[in-house]
Scaffold this active site. Structure first.
Site, PDB file in Angstrom:
ATOM      1  N   ILE A  12     -19.815  18.853  82.198  1.00  0.00           N
ATOM      2  CA  ILE A  12     -20.892  19.614  81.092  1.00  0.00           C
ATOM      3  C   ILE A  12     -19.846  20.666  80.027  1.00  0.00           C
ATOM      4  O   ILE A  12     -20.277  20.396  79.086  1.00  0.00           O
ATOM      5  CB  ILE A  12     -21.764  20.474  81.939  1.00  0.00           C
ATOM      6  N   THR A  41     -17.452  17.301  89.246  1.00  0.00           N
ATOM      7  CA  THR A  41     -17.050  16.421  88.225  1.00  0.00           C
ATOM      8  C   THR A  41     -16.176  15.328  88.971  1.00  0.00           C
ATOM      9  O   THR A  41     -16.019  14.218  88.641  1.00  0.00           O
ATOM     10  CB  THR A  41     -16.750  16.626  86.837  1.00  0.00           C
ATOM     11  N   SER A  45     -21.353  10.482  92.978  1.00  0.00           N
ATOM     12  CA  SER A  45     -21.150   9.033  93.302  1.00  0.00           C
ATOM     13  C   SER A  45     -20.802   8.313  91.779  1.00  0.00           C
ATOM     14  O   SER A  45     -20.905   6.920  91.878  1.00  0.00           O
ATOM     15  CB  SER A  45     -22.633   8.644  93.594  1.00  0.00           C
ATOM     16  N   ILE A  47     -22.483   7.627  89.139  1.00  0.00           N
ATOM     17  CA  ILE A  47     -23.658   6.803  88.969  1.00  0.00           C
ATOM     18  C   ILE A  47     -24.339   7.162  87.424  1.00  0.00           C
ATOM     19  O   ILE A  47     -24.603   8.459  87.417  1.00  0.00           O
ATOM     20  CB  ILE A  47     -24.914   6.694  90.069  1.00  0.00           C
ATOM     21  N   HIS A  49     -27.278   7.016  86.141  1.00  0.00           N
ATOM     22  CA  HIS A  49     -28.641   6.877  86.785  1.00  0.00           C
ATOM     23  C   HIS A  49     -29.625   6.267  85.694  1.00  0.00           C
ATOM     24  O   HIS A  49     -29.532   6.746  84.439  1.00  0.00           O
ATOM     25  CB  HIS A  49     -29.278   7.938  87.401  1.00  0.00           C
ATOM     26  N   ILE A 337     -26.863  22.564  87.244  1.00  0.00           N
ATOM     27  CA  ILE A 337     -26.962  21.080  86.853  1.00  0.00           C
ATOM     28  C   ILE A 337     -26.151  20.321  88.313  1.00  0.00           C
ATOM     29  O   ILE A 337     -24.888  19.954  88.419  1.00  0.00           O
ATOM     30  CB  ILE A 337     -25.765  21.031  85.548  1.00  0.00           C
ATOM     31  N   SER A 339     -27.500  16.834  90.375  1.00  0.00           N
ATOM     32  CA  SER A 339     -27.748  15.356  89.963  1.00  0.00           C
ATOM     33  C   SER A 339     -28.962  15.327  89.249  1.00  0.00           C
ATOM     34  O   SER A 339     -30.084  15.987  89.588  1.00  0.00           O
ATOM     35  CB  SER A 339     -27.925  14.448  91.002  1.00  0.00           C
ATOM     36  N   CYS A 437      -2.614   3.240 100.711  1.00  0.00           N
ATOM     37  CA  CYS A 437      -1.763   3.973 101.524  1.00  0.00           C
ATOM     38  C   CYS A 437      -1.907   5.575 101.203  1.00  0.00           C
ATOM     39  O   CYS A 437      -1.462   6.516 101.928  1.00  0.00           O
ATOM     40  CB  CYS A 437      -0.218   3.694 101.431  1.00  0.00           C
ATOM     41  N   CYS A 442       4.139   6.691  97.788  1.00  0.00           N
ATOM     42  CA  CYS A 442       4.581   7.197  96.426  1.00  0.00           C
ATOM     43  C   CYS A 442       4.783   8.643  96.101  1.00  0.00           C
ATOM     44  O   CYS A 442       5.206   8.852  95.240  1.00  0.00           O
ATOM     45  CB  CYS A 442       4.003   6.453  95.349  1.00  0.00           C
TER      46      CYS A 442
END
Ligand SMILES: Cc1cc2nc3c(=O)[nH]c(=O)nc-3n(C[C@H](O)[C@H](O)[C@H](O)COP(=O)(O)OP(=O)(O)OC[C@H]3O[C@@H](n4cnc5c(N)ncnc54)[C@H](O)[C@@H]3O)c2cc1C
Length: 478
Positions: A12, A41, A45, A47, A49, A337, A339, A437, A442
């Site tokens: 946002i 953030t 998920s 998505i 929407h 704010i 979903s 892994c 790394c």
């Protein structure tokens, strides 16, 4: 004195900063963390929407549908990842089919385009791993998936190119209200003067509001969501976002293909006391597996590589709370704010600047909307790789074998204008450590490269925030 200070560099705050950078004003975005996009953030998920779920007439409904469309523009302008998955919402019984019809009607009212029904068998032809108890499916083709923190990082990079500034490790602890400006006091003892403030501080937005108002109109009731992540070898096992029917608690436990091939399973949804408790629980993991049985009996749990949790900034105000302070004009709350905040973010940014602030200035003629990523080496064609390796021989050193990340990819992540010098910051940008892994191989190599590039001792290289070193002291001396 700044014209605008944005508190919070989540999706946002970053997109509002970019929107403001289109105008001839000075803009500074600050965050208490060492990096952009460190809370909601980075833990959601991902998505975009369609907009089938929010209550018609709400800001959530309007800005979700608008935001979904604006992601197509962001893809062109900010070089962000966007996977056009579409989504299936599934029903198992006649009662659920009636609820599915109501959801379809709501989608139409909200302005969602292209929704249609499939029978269970038709849906299983496309997604063969769906359970055979599913009788009807609502298909939402405009649903997409993005790579959320890339959007935030690229938005801030582009804002910087257009004159804005970013300051990390800048936690606001108190605010003085003066006659024509605000003074933000930071935890490190410094202060910032600004004519206007945008409160985009996620789960802390009510705490920031209380710094200037006695009784804000909203209070944050944090809600946790936990997930499993499947290795990217799971790519193609599910190609759509799969939703159960939504309930009062939210959109339910989902199956979500990700832009890099991984699949997310989750989230849970329950209230928590601690706003930043991003830990996972045994109960949460059990709940996800239990709930997913109604979507699929063929989920390869042996491909799980990690789990994580995020905390939603759910508020007591039913809708997004996007308003100028009634007590102190010039202070704008972009609060509660949760979903579909990721989806709505580009529309929220425009709404804040054009309809809430009502900025009355012509846009800068020289605003440059374009940001270009430096591509990761493994995404190049063979001939591009040959050219690139001649220019940057450090591409010849493969550091993260799981995600095929080279030393030069890591150098690019450290040294870009919005680069980062922590292990997690490099994982966010170059994906070193994001594979099977999980950095076991790394991480020590990344640590050495960060130390060398930033002139730090290995014990001074942080995992994610200030004072989070992985190595505490030397155990062997030469
Ligand atoms: C589990 C979960 C799943 C979700 N799934 C989806 C989804 O699939 N699709 C969708 O559209 N939405 C989804 N959401 C919602 C979406 O993630 C959020 O709406 C969105 O990320 C909110 O962004 P933000 O910038 O407001 O908050 P954040 O990303 O939390 O950013 C707020 C920033 O403010 C900073 N800050 C806080 N206090 C201070 C302070 N005192 N001083 C300085 N800085 C401060 C923080 O460090 C943080 O970086 C989900 C959320 C969660 C938690």
């Amino acid at each position: 004195m700044k014209d605008y200070v944005v508190i919070g560099s989540g999706i946002i705050g970053s997109l509002i900063t970019r929107e403001l950078s289109k105008y001839p004003v000075s803009v500074l975005v600050i965050d208490k963390e060492n990096d952009i996009a460190s809370h909601q953030t980075i833990a959601n998920s991902a998505i975009i929407h369609a907009g089938h779920d929010p209550k018609p007439g709400s800001l959530k409904a309007r800005l979700c549908v608008e935001g979904n469309r604006l992601y197509d523009t962001l893809e062109k302008e900010l070089d962000i990842s966007l996977l056009r998955t579409g989504a299936y919402v599934v029903a198992h019984t006649p009662e659920e089919e009636t609820m599915l019809q109501a959801l379809f009607d709501r989608a139409l009212i909200n302005g969602v385009l292209g929704a249609y029904f499939l029978s269970g068998d038709e849906a299983r032809k496309v997604e063969p791993r769906l359970t055979d108890t599913i009788t009807k499916v609502l298909s939402l083709p405009s649903t997409k998936v993005t790579f959320p923190w890339e959007v935030a990082i690229n938005a801030i990079s582009n804002s910087i190119k257009n004159g804005a500034e970013f300051k990390r490790n800048a936690q606001v602890v108190s605010i003085d209200v003066k006659s024509d400006h605000f003074v933000l006091h930071l935890k490190n003892g410094s202060s910032i003067e600004t004519k206007h403030v945008i409160n985009a501080s996620g789960v802390n937005s009510d705490l920031i509001a209380k710094m200037i108002e006695e009784k804000p109109e909203f209070e944050i009731k944090p809600r946790k969501g936990e997930y499993f992540v499947l290795d990217r070898k799971a790519v193609g096992l599910f190609n759509h976002v799969i939703y159960p029917l939504p309930t009062k608690a939210g959109k339910g436990v989902l199956i979500v293909p990700q832009t890099h091939g991984n699949i997310l399973l989750g989230p849970t949804s329950y209230d928590v006391m601690n706003r930043e408790d991003e830990s996972t629980t045994r109960e949460g993991m059990k709940y996800i597996k239990e709930q997913l049985k109604s979507l699929s009996n063929q989920i390869p749990y042996d491909m799980i590589i990690r789990n994580f949790a995020g905390v939603r900034a759910t508020s007591t105000y039913e809708d997004f709370y996007i308003q100028e302070s009634k007590v102190h004009p010039g202070f704008y709350h972009v609060a509660g704010i949760d979903s579909p905040g990721l989806t709505a973010a580009p529309a929220i940014a425009k709404y804040v600047v054009e309809e809430v602030i009502k900025i009355n200035l012509p846009k800068k003629p020289n605003f440059n909307p374009i940001h270009k990523n430096i591509p990761l080496f493994h995404t190049l064609t063979e001939s591009e790789k040959q050219t690139e390796i001649k220019k940057h021989p450090k591409h010849g050193h493969l550091v993260c074998k799981c995600e095929k990340v080279t030393e030069q990819d890591i150098l690019n992540a450290i040294h870009s204008p919005t680069g980062n010098d922590t292990i997690k910051g490099i994982k966010k940008r170059a994906r070193a450590g994001a594979g099977l892994c999980q950095g076991g191989y790394c991480e020590s190599e990344v640590l050495k490269i960060i130390g060398r590039e930033t002139n730090k001792k290995p014990t001074e290289v942080n995992y994610y925030a200030e004072h989070t070193p992985i190595l505490v002291k030397e155990t062997k001396t030469k």
